[in-house]
Motif scaffolding. Structure first.
Motif, PDB file in Angstrom:
ATOM      1  N   ILE A  38       2.300   1.865  -3.485  1.00 52.83           N
ATOM      2  CA  ILE A  38       1.430   2.258  -4.417  1.00 52.83           C
ATOM      3  C   ILE A  38       1.360   3.996  -4.180  1.00 52.83           C
ATOM      4  CG2 ILE A  38      -0.996   2.265  -4.992  1.00 52.83           C
ATOM      5  CD1 ILE A  38      -0.927  -0.698  -4.806  1.00 52.83           C
ATOM      6  N   LEU A  39       1.037   4.186  -2.811  1.00 51.26           N
ATOM      7  CA  LEU A  39       1.049   5.806  -2.695  1.00 51.26           C
ATOM      8  C   LEU A  39       1.939   6.036  -3.010  1.00 51.26           C
ATOM      9  CD1 LEU A  39      -0.890   5.367   0.756  1.00 51.26           C
ATOM     10  CD2 LEU A  39      -1.782   6.074  -1.328  1.00 51.26           C
ATOM     11  N   ILE A  40       3.255   5.924  -2.753  1.00 52.44           N
ATOM     12  CA  ILE A  40       4.443   6.959  -3.148  1.00 52.44           C
ATOM     13  C   ILE A  40       4.598   6.930  -4.775  1.00 52.44           C
ATOM     14  CG2 ILE A  40       7.002   6.598  -3.425  1.00 52.44           C
ATOM     15  CD1 ILE A  40       6.768   5.376  -0.648  1.00 52.44           C
ATOM     16  N   THR A  41       4.191   5.719  -5.458  1.00 52.72           N
ATOM     17  CA  THR A  41       3.943   5.600  -6.810  1.00 52.72           C
ATOM     18  C   THR A  41       2.984   6.889  -7.479  1.00 52.72           C
ATOM     19  OG1 THR A  41       4.452   3.537  -6.980  1.00 52.72           O
ATOM     20  CG2 THR A  41       3.831   4.228  -9.020  1.00 52.72           C
ATOM     21  N   ILE A  42       1.980   6.755  -6.752  1.00 51.59           N
ATOM     22  CA  ILE A  42       0.953   7.734  -7.302  1.00 51.59           C
ATOM     23  C   ILE A  42       1.556   9.420  -7.060  1.00 51.59           C
ATOM     24  CG2 ILE A  42      -1.389   8.736  -6.548  1.00 51.59           C
ATOM     25  CD1 ILE A  42      -2.193   5.893  -6.243  1.00 51.59           C
ATOM     26  N   PHE A  43       2.179   9.416  -5.951  1.00 51.31           N
ATOM     27  CA  PHE A  43       2.572  10.687  -5.344  1.00 51.31           C
ATOM     28  C   PHE A  43       3.596  11.193  -6.527  1.00 51.31           C
ATOM     29  CE2 PHE A  43       5.787  13.224  -3.161  1.00 51.31           C
ATOM     30  CZ  PHE A  43       5.109  14.395  -2.945  1.00 51.31           C
ATOM     31  N   GLN A  44       4.593  10.182  -7.011  1.00 44.33           N
ATOM     32  CA  GLN A  44       5.601  10.680  -7.870  1.00 44.33           C
ATOM     33  C   GLN A  44       4.944  11.020  -9.211  1.00 44.33           C
ATOM     34  OE1 GLN A  44       8.118  11.553  -5.975  1.00 44.33           O
ATOM     35  NE2 GLN A  44       9.593  10.407  -7.204  1.00 44.33           N
ATOM     36  N   TYR A  45       4.087  10.222  -9.588  1.00 48.58           N
ATOM     37  CA  TYR A  45       3.462  10.232 -10.882  1.00 48.58           C
ATOM     38  C   TYR A  45       2.870  11.821 -11.083  1.00 48.58           C
ATOM     39  CZ  TYR A  45       0.163   9.830 -14.855  1.00 48.58           C
ATOM     40  OH  TYR A  45      -0.576   9.945 -15.648  1.00 48.58           O
ATOM     41  N   ASN A  46       2.198  12.340  -9.757  1.00 54.51           N
ATOM     42  CA  ASN A  46       1.583  13.384  -9.894  1.00 54.51           C
ATOM     43  C   ASN A  46       2.571  14.606  -9.940  1.00 54.51           C
ATOM     44  OD1 ASN A  46      -1.028  12.550  -9.899  1.00 54.51           O
ATOM     45  ND2 ASN A  46      -1.230  12.421  -7.746  1.00 54.51           N
ATOM     46  N   THR A  80       0.725  -1.316  -0.004  1.00 57.42           N
ATOM     47  CA  THR A  80      -0.064   0.148  -0.039  1.00 57.42           C
ATOM     48  C   THR A  80       0.814   1.325   0.031  1.00 57.42           C
ATOM     49  OG1 THR A  80      -1.783  -1.018   1.227  1.00 57.42           O
ATOM     50  CG2 THR A  80      -1.847   1.181   1.259  1.00 57.42           C
ATOM     51  N   LEU A  81       2.016   1.300   0.809  1.00 57.39           N
ATOM     52  CA  LEU A  81       2.890   2.501   0.824  1.00 57.39           C
ATOM     53  C   LEU A  81       3.479   2.618  -0.674  1.00 57.39           C
ATOM     54  CD1 LEU A  81       4.225   4.478   2.742  1.00 57.39           C
ATOM     55  CD2 LEU A  81       5.859   2.848   3.260  1.00 57.39           C
TER      56      LEU A  81
END
Length: 58
Positions: free
Chosen positions: A18-26, A15-16
């Motif tokens: 996935i959240l880091i990946t979404i943050f970096q993508y943004n 989960t962590l």
């Protein structure tokens, strides 16, 4: 009991990540749009100066 803890830890790590990946993508998307805006603004300023034969030091 130990097996459940391992599963919970793995779930939390996934989960962590996935959240880091979404943050970096943004962040990358915002950076790319900022670069596009800067380029577009530079082109418009250049066209304006060429069209009106203005002072290039403005």
């Amino acid at each position: 009991m130990k097996a459940k803890q391992v599963i919970y830890i793995q779930f939390a790590v996934i989960t962590l990540l996935i959240l880091i990946t979404i943050f970096q993508y943004n962040r990358i998307t915002d950076f790319k749009s900022e670069l596009g805006y800067t380029f577009q603004r530079t082109v418009r300023d250049t066209l304006f100066l060429l069209e009106y034969d203005g002072d290039p030091n403005i």
